[in-house]
Design a protein around this motif. Structure first.
Motif, PDB file in Angstrom:
ATOM      1  N   THR A  54       0.836  -1.201   0.000  1.00 40.11           N
ATOM      2  CA  THR A  54       0.000   0.000   0.000  1.00 40.11           C
ATOM      3  C   THR A  54       0.867   1.246   0.000  1.00 40.11           C
ATOM      4  OG1 THR A  54      -0.121   0.257   2.410  1.00 40.11           O
ATOM      5  CG2 THR A  54      -1.744  -1.189   1.376  1.00 40.11           C
ATOM      6  N   SER A  55       0.306   2.343  -0.505  1.00 35.28           N
ATOM      7  CA  SER A  55       0.981   3.637  -0.415  1.00 35.28           C
ATOM      8  C   SER A  55      -0.073   4.733  -0.459  1.00 35.28           C
ATOM      9  CB  SER A  55       1.995   3.823  -1.552  1.00 35.28           C
ATOM     10  OG  SER A  55       1.330   3.904  -2.791  1.00 35.28           O
ATOM     11  N   GLY A  86      -6.167  -4.590  -2.456  1.00 38.17           N
ATOM     12  CA  GLY A  86      -7.091  -4.115  -1.434  1.00 38.17           C
ATOM     13  C   GLY A  86      -7.874  -2.917  -1.910  1.00 38.17           C
ATOM     14  N   LYS A  87      -8.166  -2.031  -0.969  1.00 40.27           N
ATOM     15  CA  LYS A  87      -8.974  -0.853  -1.251  1.00 40.27           C
ATOM     16  C   LYS A  87      -8.135   0.404  -1.096  1.00 40.27           C
ATOM     17  CE  LYS A  87     -13.187  -2.978   0.496  1.00 40.27           C
ATOM     18  NZ  LYS A  87     -14.293  -2.860   1.451  1.00 40.27           N
ATOM     19  N   ALA A  88      -8.417   1.404  -1.915  1.00 39.35           N
ATOM     20  CA  ALA A  88      -7.721   2.689  -1.834  1.00 39.35           C
ATOM     21  C   ALA A  88      -8.729   3.803  -2.060  1.00 39.35           C
ATOM     22  CB  ALA A  88      -6.611   2.769  -2.872  1.00 39.35           C
ATOM     23  N   SER A  89      -8.549   4.909  -1.328  1.00 36.54           N
ATOM     24  CA  SER A  89      -9.439   6.054  -1.523  1.00 36.54           C
ATOM     25  C   SER A  89      -8.680   7.337  -1.228  1.00 36.54           C
ATOM     26  CB  SER A  89     -10.665   5.951  -0.604  1.00 36.54           C
ATOM     27  OG  SER A  89     -10.288   6.098   0.747  1.00 36.54           O
ATOM     28  N   SER A  90      -9.130   8.416  -1.852  1.00 35.01           N
ATOM     29  CA  SER A  90      -8.562   9.727  -1.562  1.00 35.01           C
ATOM     30  C   SER A  90      -9.672  10.765  -1.662  1.00 35.01           C
ATOM     31  CB  SER A  90      -7.409  10.064  -2.504  1.00 35.01           C
ATOM     32  OG  SER A  90      -7.864  10.166  -3.835  1.00 35.01           O
ATOM     33  N   GLN A  91      -9.552  11.800  -0.835  1.00 33.05           N
ATOM     34  CA  GLN A  91     -10.530  12.882  -0.821  1.00 33.05           C
ATOM     35  C   GLN A  91      -9.787  14.204  -0.719  1.00 33.05           C
ATOM     36  OE1 GLN A  91     -13.039  12.548   2.628  1.00 33.05           O
ATOM     37  NE2 GLN A  91     -12.900  10.355   2.692  1.00 33.05           N
ATOM     38  N   SER A  92     -10.296  15.208  -1.385  1.00 37.93           N
ATOM     39  CA  SER A  92      -9.744  16.561  -1.304  1.00 37.93           C
ATOM     40  C   SER A  92     -10.900  17.541  -1.201  1.00 37.93           C
ATOM     41  CB  SER A  92      -8.916  16.895  -2.542  1.00 37.93           C
ATOM     42  OG  SER A  92      -7.852  15.992  -2.684  1.00 37.93           O
ATOM     43  N   LYS A  93     -10.714  18.571  -0.388  1.00 34.77           N
ATOM     44  CA  LYS A  93     -11.781  19.559  -0.234  1.00 34.77           C
ATOM     45  C   LYS A  93     -11.167  20.930   0.031  1.00 34.77           C
ATOM     46  CE  LYS A  93     -15.862  20.784   2.353  1.00 34.77           C
ATOM     47  NZ  LYS A  93     -16.781  20.489   3.431  1.00 34.77           N
ATOM     48  N   VAL A  94     -11.680  21.937  -0.668  1.00 33.99           N
ATOM     49  CA  VAL A  94     -11.338  23.337  -0.419  1.00 33.99           C
ATOM     50  C   VAL A  94     -12.627  24.013   0.005  1.00 33.99           C
ATOM     51  CG1 VAL A  94     -10.513  25.486  -1.440  1.00 33.99           C
ATOM     52  CG2 VAL A  94      -9.493  23.316  -2.131  1.00 33.99           C
ATOM     53  N   ASN A  95     -12.601  24.736   1.139  1.00 37.87           N
ATOM     54  CA  ASN A  95     -13.837  25.365   1.599  1.00 37.87           C
ATOM     55  C   ASN A  95     -14.263  26.476   0.641  1.00 37.87           C
ATOM     56  OD1 ASN A  95     -12.186  27.536   2.320  1.00 37.87           O
ATOM     57  ND2 ASN A  95     -13.051  27.770   4.340  1.00 37.87           N
ATOM     58  N   PRO A  96     -15.525  26.909   0.662  1.00 39.89           N
ATOM     59  CA  PRO A  96     -16.038  27.886  -0.302  1.00 39.89           C
ATOM     60  C   PRO A  96     -15.292  29.227  -0.308  1.00 39.89           C
ATOM     61  CG  PRO A  96     -17.852  26.859   0.866  1.00 39.89           C
ATOM     62  CD  PRO A  96     -16.589  26.395   1.540  1.00 39.89           C
ATOM     63  N   ALA A  98     -12.113  29.516   0.087  1.00 39.62           N
ATOM     64  CA  ALA A  98     -10.737  29.204  -0.321  1.00 39.62           C
ATOM     65  C   ALA A  98      -9.724  29.627   0.735  1.00 39.62           C
ATOM     66  CB  ALA A  98     -10.414  29.825  -1.675  1.00 39.62           C
ATOM     67  N   THR A  99     -10.065  29.396   2.010  1.00 34.88           N
ATOM     68  CA  THR A  99      -9.128  29.715   3.091  1.00 34.88           C
ATOM     69  C   THR A  99      -8.606  28.471   3.783  1.00 34.88           C
ATOM     70  OG1 THR A  99     -10.962  29.983   4.641  1.00 34.88           O
ATOM     71  CG2 THR A  99     -10.152  31.976   3.546  1.00 34.88           C
ATOM     72  N   ASN A 100      -9.257  27.341   3.634  1.00 34.69           N
ATOM     73  CA  ASN A 100      -8.837  26.064   4.214  1.00 34.69           C
ATOM     74  C   ASN A 100      -8.979  24.974   3.177  1.00 34.69           C
ATOM     75  OD1 ASN A 100      -8.266  26.160   7.194  1.00 34.69           O
ATOM     76  ND2 ASN A 100     -10.184  27.301   7.130  1.00 34.69           N
ATOM     77  N   ALA A 101      -8.040  24.053   3.198  1.00 43.07           N
ATOM     78  CA  ALA A 101      -8.108  22.915   2.291  1.00 43.07           C
ATOM     79  C   ALA A 101      -7.561  21.682   3.001  1.00 43.07           C
ATOM     80  CB  ALA A 101      -7.311  23.194   1.029  1.00 43.07           C
ATOM     81  N   HIS A 102      -8.199  20.538   2.761  1.00 43.32           N
ATOM     82  CA  HIS A 102      -7.803  19.281   3.389  1.00 43.32           C
ATOM     83  C   HIS A 102      -7.691  18.203   2.321  1.00 43.32           C
ATOM     84  CE1 HIS A 102      -8.752  20.681   7.497  1.00 43.32           C
ATOM     85  NE2 HIS A 102      -9.715  21.349   6.904  1.00 43.32           N
ATOM     86  N   ALA A 103      -6.702  17.336   2.466  1.00 43.75           N
ATOM     87  CA  ALA A 103      -6.580  16.168   1.601  1.00 43.75           C
ATOM     88  C   ALA A 103      -6.287  14.964   2.478  1.00 43.75           C
ATOM     89  CB  ALA A 103      -5.468  16.350   0.586  1.00 43.75           C
ATOM     90  N   LYS A 104      -6.900  13.825   2.140  1.00 47.35           N
ATOM     91  CA  LYS A 104      -6.667  12.589   2.881  1.00 47.35           C
ATOM     92  C   LYS A 104      -6.628  11.447   1.878  1.00 47.35           C
ATOM     93  CE  LYS A 104      -9.963  10.938   5.544  1.00 47.35           C
ATOM     94  NZ  LYS A 104     -10.832  10.623   6.714  1.00 47.35           N
ATOM     95  N   ALA A 105      -5.646  10.574   2.021  1.00 45.67           N
ATOM     96  CA  ALA A 105      -5.524   9.402   1.162  1.00 45.67           C
ATOM     97  C   ALA A 105      -5.263   8.182   2.048  1.00 45.67           C
ATOM     98  CB  ALA A 105      -4.390   9.583   0.160  1.00 45.67           C
ATOM     99  N   MET A 106      -5.948   7.074   1.756  1.00 51.53           N
ATOM    100  CA  MET A 106      -5.802   5.848   2.543  1.00 51.53           C
ATOM    101  C   MET A 106      -5.794   4.636   1.624  1.00 51.53           C
ATOM    102  SD  MET A 106      -8.368   6.523   5.757  1.00 51.53           S
ATOM    103  CE  MET A 106      -9.815   6.691   4.719  1.00 51.53           C
ATOM    104  N   ALA A 107      -5.005   3.637   2.003  1.00 50.39           N
ATOM    105  CA  ALA A 107      -4.984   2.365   1.288  1.00 50.39           C
ATOM    106  C   ALA A 107      -4.925   1.249   2.321  1.00 50.39           C
ATOM    107  CB  ALA A 107      -3.775   2.295   0.357  1.00 50.39           C
ATOM    108  N   ASN A 108      -5.661   0.150   2.063  1.00 52.06           N
ATOM    109  CA  ASN A 108      -5.752  -0.943   3.025  1.00 52.06           C
ATOM    110  C   ASN A 108      -5.732  -2.266   2.286  1.00 52.06           C
ATOM    111  OD1 ASN A 108      -6.563  -2.872   4.889  1.00 52.06           O
ATOM    112  ND2 ASN A 108      -7.978  -1.504   5.912  1.00 52.06           N
TER     113      ASN A 108
END
Length: 128
Positions: A54-55, A86-96, A98-108
């Protein structure tokens, strides 16, 4: 003493080699400049993790520029993940705003083998 060494060697041989191979890293950078006509600043951060097959990795960047004609800002994040079996997922979000942004990636891959990376990028009133 001999039985103890034998037990330790047997225990180490019982662990699969891939379960012991784990890596993680992170990095951050930033820069700023000021001139008579204005100022500018940029930041970036990222991280990655790998275990077994995984990575996962994430990256975030932000920038702001101020001049006599106004202020301009940018922000962005992204992530990716992979799992051989296995399973892998990633999510990215920038608030409306454009002052905060989050990214998360997971693999199992199951059985306790997983990788996870998260990045948070923030622009608070021109402070990155």
């Amino acid at each position: 003493m001999f039985p103890r060494k034998t037990l330790m060697i047997a225990a180490l041989c019982a662990f699969p080699a891939y379960a012991m191979a784990q890596t993680a890293s992170g990095a951050a950078t930033g820069g700023a400049s000021v001139s008579p006509s204005g100022s500018a600043a940029t930041v970036g951060s990222g991280g990655s993790a790998a275990a077994g097959g995984t990575s996962a990795s994430t990256l975030g960047t932000a920038g702001t520029s101020t001049s006599p004609s106004g202020t301009s800002s940018s922000i962005g994040v992204g992530g990716s993940a992979a799992a051989a079996n296995g399973k892998a997922s990633s999510q990215s979000k920038v608030n409306p705003n454009a002052t905060n942004a989050h990214a998360k990636a997971m693999a199992n891959e199951g059985g306790g083998t997983w990788s996870k990376s998260m990045t948070h990028t923030k622009d608070h009133k021109g402070t990155l």
